[in-house]
Enzyme design. Structure first.
Site, mmCIF file in Angstrom:
data_model
loop_
_atom_site.group_PDB
_atom_site.id
_atom_site.type_symbol
_atom_site.label_atom_id
_atom_site.label_comp_id
_atom_site.label_asym_id
_atom_site.label_seq_id
_atom_site.Cartn_x
_atom_site.Cartn_y
_atom_site.Cartn_z
ATOM 1 N N LYS A 193 0.848 -1.203 0.000
ATOM 2 C CA LYS A 193 0.000 0.000 0.000
ATOM 3 C C LYS A 193 0.882 1.252 0.000
ATOM 4 O O LYS A 193 0.637 2.201 -0.750
ATOM 5 C CB LYS A 193 -0.915 0.002 1.238
ATOM 6 N N GLN A 208 -4.569 -1.528 9.852
ATOM 7 C CA GLN A 208 -4.419 -2.851 9.227
ATOM 8 C C GLN A 208 -4.942 -3.937 10.169
ATOM 9 O O GLN A 208 -4.562 -3.992 11.342
ATOM 10 C CB GLN A 208 -2.934 -3.085 8.892
ATOM 11 N N ASP A 254 -11.085 2.702 4.110
ATOM 12 C CA ASP A 254 -11.366 1.264 3.968
ATOM 13 C C ASP A 254 -12.867 1.009 3.836
ATOM 14 O O ASP A 254 -13.291 -0.074 3.448
ATOM 15 C CB ASP A 254 -10.864 0.514 5.222
#
Ligand code: NAP
Length: 283
Positions: free
Chosen positions: A52, A96, A119
């Site tokens: 990412k 994460q 997200d």
């Protein structure tokens, strides 16, 4: 014989377009920034976070990775999230997953400001997606919609079967297909006679994490097949949930694993970060 959807090349093309877009944003004084928080040292998570970070830098998004030790408390993590919520230079915050067991995932995800939740996991964004309003949709299903668009695959009026009902893939995928006027059926591990559903489908999207969930006898000629799964075969080789070699003989379009859905997921995260920066610049 199916057209193989090349997620890797498509993601590269989209990233090239984003580079230009971001350069123009910077001329307008908007500098998109994503912060990724990684707690502990899960090796798979480290790889995802590194990818990412690399992709952000490639397109010109400022990226910061904050590594916290495994023993971080929930309070410490929440304080960090709050600091980032308040930081006007930060447009996207991503924690994460998975988190160490002393930290409650739901509490942390709900602490992120919905407008920085790139997200798309915050309940506000889940709700916005379900009523068809502007928010952030999770990256993997959004990437699949982008694939359909870029390959000119019709969704409207099609009979779509989704196998899997997770919050990060199956359910948001269903909401996005419905928004695009498909007739949607969601199947899962308790579905009886799965093949009765898939054989009637124009589009099958498989996200179970089980190899060979979809085999050639379960689909009709001309079906579009999207394979989200990421598994390892006996040789340790990456593979999906679909019996690719057999199903591609009947399908009109199919995604491979690797180089299918995976690369598109990161591209959509970048897209959400750009959107977040644009929206916050208007506030
Ligand atoms: P998950 O949370 O484990 O959900 C799996 C879903 O599949 C569940 O709804 C489960 O049903 C259903 N299922 C399991 N076995 C089944 C079977 N034999 N028949 C029908 N349904 C079955 O998984 P996830 O997070 O959605 O991820 C799914 C797969 O996609 C994994 O391999 C994951 O690694 C991969 N993935 C890839 C990307 C990417 O970027 N490429 C992103 C996210 C996930 P129940 O609800 O009844 O248990």
């Amino acid at each position: 014989m199916a057209t193989i959807i090349d997620g890797k090349s498509l993601a590269q093309k989209l990233k090239e377009e984003m580079k230009t877009e971001i350069a123009q944003m910077k001329q307008r004084g908007i500098f998109p920034k994503l912060v990724v928080i990684l707690v502990g040292n899960n090796s798979a998570s480290e790889v995802y976070v590194r990818n990412k970070h690399k992709s952000c830098l490639e397109v010109g998004i400022e990226s910061e990775v904050i590594n916290l030790p495994t023993e971080t408390t929930q309070m410490e993590l929440l304080e960090l999230v709050e600091r980032l919520n308040q930081d006007k230079t930060v447009h996207g915050i991503l924690v994460q997953l998975p988190l160490p067991q002393q930290i409650d995932e739901k509490t942390v995800l709900r602490a992120i400001l919905p407008q920085k939740d790139v997200d798309g996991f915050h309940p506000v964004n889940v709700g916005l997606l379900s009523i068809g309003d502007e928010g952030f949709a999770p990256a993997t299903p959004s990437g699949i919609i982008t694939m359909f668009r870029e390959y000119g695959i019709e969704i409207s009026g099609k009979n779509c079967v989704i196998i899997g009902r997770s919050n990060i893939v199956g359910k948001p995928m269903a909401a996005l297909m419905l928004r695009n006027n498909a007739t949607v059926t969601i199947c899962h591990s308790k579905t009886d006679h799965l093949a009765d559903y898939t054989r009637r489908a124009d589009i099958v999207i498989v996200a179970t994490g089980r190899r060979n969930t979809l085999t050639a006898d379960m689909v009709k000629e001309g079906v579009v097949v999207i394979d989200v799964g990421m598994n390892r075969d006996e040789q340790g080789k990456l593979c999906g949930d679909v019996d690719f070699e057999a199903v591609k003989q009947k399908a009109s379009f199919i995604t491979p694993v690797p180089k299918g859905v995976g690369p598109m997921t990161i591209t959509e995260l970048l897209r959400n970060t750009i959107l977040a920066a644009e929206r916050q610049s208007r506030q």
